[in-house]
Design a protein around this motif. Structure first.
Motif, PDB file in Angstrom:
ATOM      1  N   TRP A   1       1.005  -1.065  -0.004  1.00 56.74           N
ATOM      2  CA  TRP A   1      -0.221  -0.012  -0.629  1.00 56.74           C
ATOM      3  C   TRP A   1       0.772   1.371  -0.151  1.00 56.74           C
ATOM      4  O   TRP A   1       0.833   2.187  -1.033  1.00 56.74           O
ATOM      5  CB  TRP A   1      -0.671  -0.676   1.227  1.00 56.74           C
ATOM      6  N   LEU A   2       2.225   1.679   1.039  1.00 59.74           N
ATOM      7  CA  LEU A   2       2.892   2.632   1.151  1.00 59.74           C
ATOM      8  C   LEU A   2       3.458   2.595  -0.809  1.00 59.74           C
ATOM      9  O   LEU A   2       3.538   3.736  -1.012  1.00 59.74           O
ATOM     10  CB  LEU A   2       3.971   2.415   2.046  1.00 59.74           C
ATOM     11  N   SER A   3       4.109   1.520  -0.990  1.00 58.56           N
ATOM     12  CA  SER A   3       4.616   1.670  -2.145  1.00 58.56           C
ATOM     13  C   SER A   3       3.893   2.291  -3.219  1.00 58.56           C
ATOM     14  O   SER A   3       3.626   3.451  -3.814  1.00 58.56           O
ATOM     15  CB  SER A   3       5.242   0.460  -2.734  1.00 58.56           C
ATOM     16  N   GLY A   4       2.252   2.244  -3.532  1.00 59.83           N
ATOM     17  CA  GLY A   4       1.587   2.924  -4.291  1.00 59.83           C
ATOM     18  C   GLY A   4       1.088   3.750  -4.170  1.00 59.83           C
ATOM     19  O   GLY A   4       0.687   4.487  -4.576  1.00 59.83           O
ATOM     20  N   ALA A   5       1.007   4.101  -2.769  1.00 64.51           N
ATOM     21  CA  ALA A   5       0.499   5.212  -1.758  1.00 64.51           C
ATOM     22  C   ALA A   5       1.756   6.465  -2.438  1.00 64.51           C
ATOM     23  O   ALA A   5       0.969   7.975  -2.666  1.00 64.51           O
ATOM     24  CB  ALA A   5       0.027   5.181  -0.541  1.00 64.51           C
ATOM     25  N   ILE A   6       2.675   6.484  -2.239  1.00 64.08           N
ATOM     26  CA  ILE A   6       3.666   6.870  -2.284  1.00 64.08           C
ATOM     27  C   ILE A   6       3.678   7.561  -3.832  1.00 64.08           C
ATOM     28  O   ILE A   6       4.489   8.366  -4.610  1.00 64.08           O
ATOM     29  CB  ILE A   6       5.113   6.803  -1.505  1.00 64.08           C
ATOM     30  N   ALA A   7       3.934   6.357  -4.288  1.00 66.75           N
ATOM     31  CA  ALA A   7       4.254   6.559  -5.622  1.00 66.75           C
ATOM     32  C   ALA A   7       2.871   7.643  -6.802  1.00 66.75           C
ATOM     33  O   ALA A   7       2.920   8.305  -7.529  1.00 66.75           O
ATOM     34  CB  ALA A   7       3.733   5.174  -7.106  1.00 66.75           C
ATOM     35  N   LEU A   8       1.367   8.008  -5.643  1.00 68.18           N
ATOM     36  CA  LEU A   8       0.717   9.200  -6.089  1.00 68.18           C
ATOM     37  C   LEU A   8       1.036  10.081  -6.016  1.00 68.18           C
ATOM     38  O   LEU A   8       0.630  11.182  -6.681  1.00 68.18           O
ATOM     39  CB  LEU A   8      -0.702   8.654  -5.312  1.00 68.18           C
ATOM     40  N   GLY A   9       2.038  10.850  -5.211  1.00 67.24           N
ATOM     41  CA  GLY A   9       2.247  11.650  -4.994  1.00 67.24           C
ATOM     42  C   GLY A   9       1.532  12.996  -4.430  1.00 67.24           C
ATOM     43  O   GLY A   9       0.341  12.647  -4.441  1.00 67.24           O
ATOM     44  N   GLY A  10       1.543  13.919  -4.239  1.00 64.04           N
ATOM     45  CA  GLY A  10       0.921  14.764  -4.351  1.00 64.04           C
ATOM     46  C   GLY A  10       0.317  15.109  -2.518  1.00 64.04           C
ATOM     47  O   GLY A  10       0.484  13.611  -1.410  1.00 64.04           O
ATOM     48  N   THR A  11      -0.778  15.596  -1.910  1.00 60.89           N
ATOM     49  CA  THR A  11      -1.264  15.561  -0.902  1.00 60.89           C
ATOM     50  C   THR A  11      -2.574  14.073  -1.524  1.00 60.89           C
ATOM     51  O   THR A  11      -2.630  13.439   0.051  1.00 60.89           O
ATOM     52  CB  THR A  11      -2.290  16.559  -0.800  1.00 60.89           C
ATOM     53  N   VAL A  12      -2.719  13.679  -1.792  1.00 64.39           N
ATOM     54  CA  VAL A  12      -3.318  12.648  -2.407  1.00 64.39           C
ATOM     55  C   VAL A  12      -2.773  11.266  -1.428  1.00 64.39           C
ATOM     56  O   VAL A  12      -3.172  10.641  -0.908  1.00 64.39           O
ATOM     57  CB  VAL A  12      -3.776  12.422  -4.033  1.00 64.39           C
ATOM     58  N   GLY A  13      -1.660  11.604  -2.218  1.00 65.26           N
ATOM     59  CA  GLY A  13      -0.557  10.959  -1.732  1.00 65.26           C
ATOM     60  C   GLY A  13      -0.211   9.927  -0.277  1.00 65.26           C
ATOM     61  O   GLY A  13      -0.333   8.896   0.184  1.00 65.26           O
ATOM     62  N   VAL A  14      -0.392  11.626   0.338  1.00 65.79           N
ATOM     63  CA  VAL A  14      -0.087  11.326   1.733  1.00 65.79           C
ATOM     64  C   VAL A  14      -1.201  10.986   2.421  1.00 65.79           C
ATOM     65  O   VAL A  14      -1.131  10.225   3.140  1.00 65.79           O
ATOM     66  CB  VAL A  14       0.215  12.631   1.577  1.00 65.79           C
ATOM     67  N   ALA A  15      -2.688  11.610   1.544  1.00 67.34           N
ATOM     68  CA  ALA A  15      -3.768  10.972   2.821  1.00 67.34           C
ATOM     69  C   ALA A  15      -3.384   9.815   2.379  1.00 67.34           C
ATOM     70  O   ALA A  15      -3.815   8.866   3.651  1.00 67.34           O
ATOM     71  CB  ALA A  15      -5.328  11.789   2.720  1.00 67.34           C
ATOM     72  N   VAL A  16      -3.490   9.044   1.510  1.00 63.73           N
ATOM     73  CA  VAL A  16      -3.454   7.336   0.991  1.00 63.73           C
ATOM     74  C   VAL A  16      -2.485   6.416   1.837  1.00 63.73           C
ATOM     75  O   VAL A  16      -2.765   5.848   1.879  1.00 63.73           O
ATOM     76  CB  VAL A  16      -3.512   7.072  -0.625  1.00 63.73           C
TER      77      VAL A  16
END
Length: 185
Positions: A28-43
């Protein structure tokens, strides 16, 4: 003294679910970090919270009858399978970096991880490892398809990472729904 027939069946439901819940957080963290930005942090923040909830539910609600004995009997297969998995992951990373084809790395790692579940289903008496492995390998193949289509590494990683976490957490839910009663005390 209990005879063998009076003892509950050996199961790795608790241990399996706790490991799946934990490893899902990493995906999950690897995928969320790839989102980037505020959305990535929230995810990203949501992942450890979900993982902790699933871990706690598994620890409290799933049976662990004979886990140590079952693990001991499957330890050889477990070690061998994980050594092969680690070597294959290292090879995927090395080849992806040497060839400059980094977009393939997340998908191929998911394929390797998915395939590693298949030989463990029997020895650990966890038939759901077959569908977990199949889904993760298919998700990895989809990630490879994204790489072939020219998707950026971040998109491939987001899809594969978040998707793999979802598969692993689905296996925890499966165990919570299908397990045979409360943990032995």
């Amino acid at each position: 003294m209990h005879s063998r027939i009076d003892q509950p069946p050996r199961t790795l439901a608790r241990g399996s679910a706790m490991v799946m819940a934990t490893l899902a957080v990493l995906w999950w963290l690897s995928g969320a970090i790839a989102l980037g930005g505020t959305v990535g942090v929230a995810v990203a923040v949501a992942g450890p919270v979900l993982g902790a909830v699933f871990f706690r539910l598994a620890a409290r609600r799933l049976p662990g009858h004979g886990e140590q004995e079952l693990y001991a009997s499957a330890a050889g297969r477990f070690r061998t399978t994980n050594l092969v998995q680690a070597g294959a992951i290292a090879a995927v990373i090395a080849l992806g970096n040497v060839t400059g084809e980094r977009g393939w790395i997340p998908g191929l790692i998911a394929v390797v991880v998915g395939l590693h579940f298949l030989p463990l289903a029997g020895p650990f008496a966890r038939p759901e490892y077959r569908w977990v492995g199949g889904l993760m390998a298919a998700l990895g193949a989809a990630g490879c398809g994204l790489a072939v289509a020219g998707a950026p590494v971040s998109r491939v990683l987001a899809v594969v990472g978040l998707g793999s976490a979802a598969v692993l957490w689905a296996s925890v839910v499966w165990l919570l729904v299908t397990a045979d009663g409360p943990p032995a005390r």
